[in-house]
Design a protein around this motif. Structure first.
Motif: not given
Length: 269
Positions: A35-59
């Protein structure tokens, strides 16, 4: 949520954007990775999250990318910015802000609230129960003391000395792992080098700095003239541990306590 805002969803969210690394870990731990369709640049765990598009940084995540993701729900934890929340809501996307106390119980509360928001309440309760069992394993290792003094290195060198002061979540992790935090009376992550040298802890707990290995960080620390005289350095009692394992209030928090308890025990004998 933590603002006192009631989050009303007509159905369990099918598309979620996580704007905090600990929330991302919780979602995957609850079986919601798809269900995760977006994350931040710092979301690095678990490994498979790296394939999810980044929305940018935390702030300053991209509001445009968040809207384009067609998310049903955006979840932000303690690093969320008020202006970011307001901007996302103005764009018509539902936001839940989960900012709980910096304690293990606060961590459990975040997990339970994510479970409620995503129709995974039973799974969230099972996860919390499993974490409590892990903490009990750590408690048996720790025993009744006496406990060695310790110092957690969150930053060092020319930019200043930073540690898990008594007002941080990490202070409880250090305590549960069977150490006496020498920075318990300090606040805001800041600590004076003079105090570190004067208190001369039994153990140094060192997390690798961003973009470097533990070995590289350890070599830089133990060979730095400011820290070379510490007993823990001279006697080889410098413990390494992952900073993202230690510093995130999420599913691996109990594992952090257990790992640290085991390593403390191994060098404190």
């Amino acid at each position: 949520d933590s603002r006192g805002v009631e989050i009303s969803l007509g159905a369990p969210p099918r598309k979620i954007v996580s704007l905090s690394p600990n929330i991302t870990e919780i979602l995957y731990a609850l079986g919601l990775g798809e269900t995760v369709v977006g994350r931040t640049d710092y979301c690095d765990y678990p490994e498979q999250v790296s394939s999810v598009p980044s929305m940018g940084d935390l702030f300053t995540p991209s509001i445009e990318k968040i809207v384009a993701s067609e998310a049903d729900l955006v979840i932000i934890s303690n690093l969320g910015q008020l202006q970011t929340i307001e901007a996302i809501e103005r764009a018509g996307v539902t936001v839940a802000f989960l900012d709980e106390p910096g304690t293990m119980e606060g961590t459990f509360s975040i997990i339970r609230k994510v479970g409620l928001l995503t129709d995974r309440e039973e799974a969230s309760l099972a996860l919390v129960d499993s974490m409590r069992q892990t903490l009990e394993k750590a408690r048996r290792i720790v025993g009744d003391g006496p406990y060695p003094s310790a110092y957690y290195v969150a930053g060092f060198g020319e930019w200043g000395d930073f540690t898990a002061t008594g007002d941080t979540y990490l202070h409880e992790v250090l305590t549960l792992a069977g150490t006496k935090n020498i920075a318990a009376d300090a606040v805001n992550w800041s600590y004076q080098l003079e105090l570190l040298l004067a208190n001369d802890p039994d153990i140094i707990i060192l997390a690798s700095m961003w973009g470097t290995s533990f070995e590289e960080t350890r070599d830089e620390f133990v060979n730095h003239p400011s820290y070379a005289s510490l007993r823990a350095v001279k006697e080889g009692r410098v413990i390494g541990i992952q900073n993202n394992l230690m510093e995130r209030q999420g599913p691996r928090s109990a594992d952090a306590v257990l790992q640290l308890a085991e390593r403390v025990r191994s060098v404190a004998r």
